[in-house]
Design an enzyme around this catalytic site. Structure first.
Site, short mmCIF file in Angstrom:
data_model
loop_
_atom_site.label_atom_id
_atom_site.label_comp_id
_atom_site.label_asym_id
_atom_site.label_seq_id
_atom_site.Cartn_x
_atom_site.Cartn_y
_atom_site.Cartn_z
N HIS A 152 33.13 66.05 32.12
CA HIS A 152 32.08 65.09 32.46
C HIS A 152 32.26 64.63 33.90
O HIS A 152 33.26 64.94 34.55
CB HIS A 152 32.15 63.87 31.54
N GLU A 201 47.92 42.22 46.60
CA GLU A 201 48.31 41.11 45.72
C GLU A 201 49.23 40.12 46.43
O GLU A 201 49.31 38.95 46.05
CB GLU A 201 49.00 41.68 44.47
N HIS A 213 40.79 35.53 45.45
CA HIS A 213 40.69 36.62 46.42
C HIS A 213 39.23 37.03 46.52
O HIS A 213 38.41 36.64 45.67
CB HIS A 213 41.57 37.82 46.05
N GLU A 254 36.18 56.48 39.73
CA GLU A 254 36.92 56.09 38.52
C GLU A 254 38.38 55.84 38.85
O GLU A 254 39.04 56.69 39.44
CB GLU A 254 36.80 57.20 37.47
N HIS A 293 41.80 31.27 39.82
CA HIS A 293 42.31 31.53 38.47
C HIS A 293 43.83 31.54 38.45
O HIS A 293 44.48 31.47 39.50
CB HIS A 293 41.75 32.87 37.97
N GLU A 305 38.49 40.75 39.88
CA GLU A 305 39.73 41.16 39.21
C GLU A 305 39.44 41.47 37.74
O GLU A 305 39.03 40.60 36.99
CB GLU A 305 40.77 40.04 39.31
N HIS A 324 35.59 66.29 35.70
CA HIS A 324 36.97 66.28 35.24
C HIS A 324 37.01 66.24 33.72
O HIS A 324 35.99 65.98 33.07
CB HIS A 324 37.73 65.09 35.83
N HIS A 332 45.19 30.86 42.35
CA HIS A 332 44.83 31.61 43.56
C HIS A 332 43.44 32.19 43.41
O HIS A 332 42.83 32.13 42.33
CB HIS A 332 45.84 32.74 43.80
N ARG A 347 51.61 33.06 37.18
CA ARG A 347 51.03 33.63 38.41
C ARG A 347 50.23 32.51 39.01
O ARG A 347 49.26 32.04 38.42
CB ARG A 347 50.17 34.85 38.08
N HIS A 352 30.91 60.99 36.62
CA HIS A 352 30.28 59.66 36.66
C HIS A 352 29.38 59.59 37.88
O HIS A 352 29.86 59.64 39.00
CB HIS A 352 31.34 58.57 36.70
#
Ligand code: MN
Ligand code: MN
Length: 418
Positions: A310, A197, A131, A317, A174, A135, A356, A129, A126, A312
């Site tokens: 639960h 991407e 961004h 998520e 990276h 990531e 959820h 590059h 890959r 968050h």
């Protein structure tokens, strides 16, 4: 637990697969009452006129989505879908591997995060590059070499394998390369739902769009030095395998040293954060992985196991299902709740603070990851909420009796049964 893994989506339905009590009563079906008394009894083939589907149907998709074919009675109202299978995404295939993505363009509620699946063959690269967004990655098969350079010119090279992960902060350049014997596959998660991407800052794309005389002046070399630049971006391409890891580590750290906090985290070797009879969870966030600004939990549920009710309080998520079969209900307030079914390669998404659960519905272990665009993992479970509220007050709401409330474990279970 564990419903039958049959091919017929209808036969997999549990007792909840009934239509409304009103319609059932109107049809005078005695089996409805019987089914309610026995939660494990399969109420059968849904052959009542109000449940059959004489027109077009899609048995293959229906078999994967039994909770959409016959929603649990507790589901109500509409809310946006929170599932998208990577299998639906466009796959870009290159000489060194392939990739596909699930962003806000495919899954409109996933505003804060996007995900990518990628396969690199042995030697497949890959391209170098970067961004804007960070990531986060999880290796789902094979072995890879990753590289990066930080804002102080400090180098980073590491090898990772299935179950390991990494974090490249936003703007940090990276690369990823598949190693032997058969390259690798992994998922990438970005803290930006609009991430694409196919539109990252690529080394070859940038150099190709810079005048050669400027490149020559920049490096104080003749411009012929750059005469072999590729005419179009490489993106994912095949090359020989890298040199020995220690040799490349030494090379990149010359003069400036190595990054102070590794971008790699060897989650494959991590002791689980919490183990219970129903499974285990590995929480990886800033507390044990200082380089990260993205928190994650890698959850394994045994057949019948439940990731307890639960929510968050600090972030949305993003989920990826690595293996097994699951169902999840998301309650979105105002009387709305929806249950959807998940399997390998599916993305799930839950907006901040929506409660959820995730239930293993298969005969094998369920493995999935929860990823959050925040450095610190946080959750609040129904059980810990009720356990730490005056039992008198809770009982005045739900009329369970105070004995039940006093017996709820004082410490969060995360995965049940404990
Ligand atoms: Mn990247
Ligand atoms: Mn969750």
């Amino acid at each position: 637990m564990g419903e039958q893994n049959g091919n017929d989506g209808l036969s997999r339905r549990s007792f909840l697969g009934k239509t409304s009590a009103v319609l059932a009563a109107a049809a005078a079906l005695p089996r409805v009452g019987a089914a309610q008394q026995d939660p494990d009894m399969n109420s059968g083939a849904h052959t009542a006129a109000n449940e059959t589907q004489p027109g077009p149907k899609n048995p293959a998709l229906d078999a994967m989505d039994p909770d959409s074919v016959f929603p649990p009675e507790t589901d109500a109202g509409g809310q946006p879908p929170f599932k998208y299978p990577f299998s639906f995404s466009h796959k870009r295939i290159e000489s060194g591997g392939w990739t596909r993505e699930v962003s806000v363009r495919e899954l409109p509620i996933s505003k804060q995060m996007a995900g990518v699946e990628m396969r690199l063959i042995s030697g497949g690269v890959r391209e170098l590059h970067w961004h804007k967004g960070a990531e986060w990655a999880l290796m789902t098969a094979g072995n890879a070499r990753i590289t990066g350079v930080d804002q102080k010119g400090r180098g980073f090279v590491e090898d990772v394998r299935e179950g390991d992960l990494w974090l490249f902060p936003g703007g940090i350049p990276h690369s990823i390369q598949g190693l032997g014997p058969d390259g690798c596959q992994f998922i990438l998660v970005f803290d930006d739902g609009n991430f694409n991407e196919f539109e990252t800052f690529l080394l070859t794309d940038w150099m190709r769009h810079t005048p050669p005389e400027v490149l020559a002046k920049n490096f104080q070399v003749p411009k012929e030095t750059f005469k072999n630049l590729p005419t179009k971006e490489l993106f994912i391409f095949a090359r020989d395998l890298p040199r020995p890891l220690e040799e490349e580590k030494k090379e990149v750290s010359a003069a400036t040293g190595s990054v102070p906090n590794s971008f790699a985290f060897f989650a494959s070797q991590m002791t689980p954060t919490k183990v219970s009879a129903g499974g285990h969870v590995k929480v990886v966030d800033r507390s044990n992985f200082p380089a990260t600004n993205i928190a994650a939990a890698i959850v394994t549920l045994k057949p019948g196991g439940l990731r307890e009710l639960h929510w968050h309080p600090n972030a949305d998520e993003w989920q990826y299902y690595v293996k097994g079969k699951a169902r999840m209900t998301v309650f979105s307030a105002g009387g709305h709740a929806r249950t959807m079914d998940f399997q390998e390669g599916d993305v799930g998404y839950i907006e901040q603070s929506m409660p959820h659960y995730i239930e293993n519905k298969g005969d094998t272990d369920l493995v999935f990851v929860e990823v959050f665009p925040t450095p610190d993992y946080q959750d609040i479970s129904l059980a810990e909420w009720l356990a730490h509220t005056p039992s008198r007050l809770v009982n005045q709401h739900i009329a369970t009796g105070e004995d039940f409330l006093r017996n709820i474990p004082r410490k969060e279970a995360v995965v049940v049964p404990e």
